[in-house]
Design an enzyme around this catalytic site. Sequence first.
Site, PDB file in Angstrom:
ATOM      1  N   VAL A 131       0.833  -1.196   0.000  1.00 32.10           N
ATOM      2  CA  VAL A 131       0.000   0.000   0.000  1.00 32.10           C
ATOM      3  C   VAL A 131       0.874   1.255   0.000  1.00 32.10           C
ATOM      4  O   VAL A 131       0.534   2.266  -0.628  1.00 32.10           O
ATOM      5  CB  VAL A 131      -0.951  -0.003   1.207  1.00 32.10           C
ATOM      6  CG1 VAL A 131      -1.795   1.272   1.247  1.00 32.10           C
ATOM      7  CG2 VAL A 131      -1.864  -1.233   1.178  1.00 32.10           C
ATOM      8  N   CYS A 132       2.004   1.193   0.670  1.00 31.17           N
ATOM      9  CA  CYS A 132       2.844   2.385   0.863  1.00 31.17           C
ATOM     10  C   CYS A 132       3.261   3.062  -0.440  1.00 31.17           C
ATOM     11  O   CYS A 132       3.141   4.289  -0.560  1.00 31.17           O
ATOM     12  CB  CYS A 132       4.053   2.043   1.717  1.00 31.17           C
ATOM     13  SG  CYS A 132       3.619   1.536   3.407  1.00 31.17           S
ATOM     14  N   PRO A 133       3.762   2.326  -1.447  1.00 30.12           N
ATOM     15  CA  PRO A 133       4.139   3.039  -2.675  1.00 30.12           C
ATOM     16  C   PRO A 133       2.960   3.677  -3.393  1.00 30.12           C
ATOM     17  O   PRO A 133       3.127   4.702  -4.070  1.00 30.12           O
ATOM     18  CB  PRO A 133       4.807   1.959  -3.530  1.00 30.12           C
ATOM     19  CG  PRO A 133       4.352   0.668  -2.967  1.00 30.12           C
ATOM     20  CD  PRO A 133       4.141   0.916  -1.499  1.00 30.12           C
TER      21      PRO A 133
END
Length: 203
Positions: free
Chosen positions: A49-51
């Site tokens: 999810v972070c990128p």
Amino acid sequence: MANMVLKELPKFEMMAFNAETGKFVKVSDEQYRGKWAVICFYPADFTFVCPTEIAAMNAKLDELRSLGVEVLAISTDTHYSHKRFVETEPLLKGLKMTIGADPTGEVSRAFGVYIEGEGVALRGRFIVNPDGIIVAEETIAPAVGRNVNELIRQIKAWQHAYKTGEVTPANWRPGKKTLPVNTDEEKMTGRVGDYVTIEEILS
């Protein structure tokens, strides 16, 4: 976890990777005082999810900068990890953001988002006004990404309220009605519906 709203921006200093220049830099709270800022924590490099969140924020970075907003992303990875992450993740091609490194968790703890025992931060996002006061906080668990368009809506609302002393109803965007409690507080008390309807709020 500690609620940070209406508290002063914590003091911090850390190494960071400036993706725009490709250089390692030092960043501190002093760089973000006297201006609007977003301090945005994410769990870890090389995750899923972070990128998507970083890429979405980067896609809106020019708009945020046009609003006079500085953005700092932070995770508990090292600045070396940040560099490699930016260089290898396709979503981060053309990244212009600066990503702070908090490997000890000291800064994450100061903002109340550190997950003890896991060594990572929750998804914590903080809007800071020019007085160095945190006016908005959104903290969620790692599995769900945040909405950058809602962040921008909130920033515009906060900037209007900061400048005018007016308050903004739910869903407010520039051009919509505000609530002039700074001039008509007594008249408005118990009569907000005379100023704005639910249809206008939801439009």
